[in-house]
Design a protein around this motif. Structure first.
Motif, PDB file in Angstrom:
ATOM      1  N   GLY A   1       4.694   3.439  -3.112  1.00 20.85           N
ATOM      2  CA  GLY A   1       6.033   3.377  -2.534  1.00 20.85           C
ATOM      3  C   GLY A   1       6.045   3.528  -1.026  1.00 20.85           C
ATOM      4  O   GLY A   1       5.009   3.575  -0.359  1.00 20.85           O
ATOM      5  N   THR A   2       7.252   3.632  -0.504  1.00 22.38           N
ATOM      6  CA  THR A   2       7.475   3.784   0.934  1.00 22.38           C
ATOM      7  C   THR A   2       7.917   5.204   1.241  1.00 22.38           C
ATOM      8  O   THR A   2       8.178   6.001   0.335  1.00 22.38           O
TER       9      THR A   2
ATOM     10  N   ASP B   1      11.221   5.684  -0.354  1.00 20.98           N
ATOM     11  CA  ASP B   1      11.086   5.878  -1.804  1.00 20.98           C
ATOM     12  C   ASP B   1      10.731   7.321  -2.132  1.00 20.98           C
ATOM     13  O   ASP B   1      11.258   7.903  -3.085  1.00 20.98           O
TER      14      ASP B   1
END
Length: 198
Positions: free
Chosen positions: A82-83, A86
Motif C-alpha cells: 500500500g501507500t 493506505d
C-alpha cells in the motif's frame, strides 16, 4: 543446552504473558481491578504476576506492548503493497473499532503512568515509535528524504493519537473525515518542508 536463570525467567515471563493475552483476548484488564482478580482470570497466581511484571501497571504495559506488536505486524503486511495514505487509513480503522476502546483507553492510561516513571515502562516506551518508523519508510518510498519522511510520519502519528484521545474523552465527537484531515495535515507538513525559500 543449559539456560541461564535470566533466560529461564524470560521464558517464564513470556509464557505468563501469553496466558494473560489468551485470558483477556483483545481487551485489557481495567486499571480498577486487582492483580488477584487478573491472576484468577488467567488461572495463575498474583505472586507470579508481581514477580514478572512488578505491578498492575506493569501487567497492563506488557500486555499492551504485545498486543500493539501483533497489530503492527498486521499493519506492516498491509503496508507492503500500500501507500502512506493506505496505512494511515488502516491505522485509524484498526484503533477506532468499538472492540478496541478498552485497549485505546489502556494505552492512554499507560502513557500517563510512563510520563511520570519512564524508567518503569522502558519496553512500552521503546515500542511507541514502531508505527512512526513504518510510516516514515512509506513516505521515503514515495519520494521524501529520510528527515522529511520521519517528520511527516511523526506529525501524522501525533494527530492520530490526539484524535483517538478526543474519541476516548468525548465519544462520537471526532469528524467523520478524520483520516482525510490527518492526511491533509501530513501533506501540508511535507509541502512546507520541501518548498524552497525566498
Amino acid at each position: 543446552m543449559i539456560l541461564s536463570s535470566t533466560e529461564r525467567k524470560g521464558d517464564a515471563r513470556e509464557r505468563l504473558l501469553a496466558r494473560l493475552l489468551d485470558a483477556f483476548d483483545e481487551a485489557l484488564p481495567s486499571p480498577e481491578v486487582s492483580l488477584r482478580e487478573i491472576a484468577a482470570r488467567a488461572e495463575t497466581s498474583h505472586a507470579l504476576l508481581r514477580y514478572h511484571f512488578g505491578s498492575l501497571s506493569g501487567v497492563l504495559a506488557a500486555m499492551l506492548t504485545a498486543q500493539r506488536s501483533r497489530d503492527n505486524e498486521a499493519l506492516f503486511e498491509a503496508a507492503r503493497q500500500g501507500t502512506f495514505d493506505d496505512l494511515v487509513a488502516a491505522i485509524w480503522r484498526t484503533y477506532t473499532r468499538p472492540e478496541q476502546l478498552s485497549r485505546v483507553r489502556s494505552f492512554f492510561h499507560v502513557v500517563g503512568l510512563a510520563a511520570y516513571s519512564p524508567q518503569d515502562f522502558r519496553e512500552f516506551i521503546d515500542s511507541l515509535d514502531d508505527l512512526t518508523k513504518m510510516l516514515a519508510s512509506l513516505a521515503e518510498r514515495e519520494g521524501l528524504d529520510a528527515e522529511e519522511a520521519l517528520t511527516v510520519a511523526t506529525v501524522t502519528i501525533a494527530a492520530i493519537r490526539g484524535l483517538l484521545l478526543q474519541e476516548v474523552l468525548t465519544p462520537g465527537a471526532h469528524s467523520e473525515d478524520a483520516v482525510a484531515l490527518i492526511l491533509r495535515m501530513s501533506k501540508k507538513q511535507s509541502v512546507g518542508r520541501t518548498r524552497p525559500g525566498p
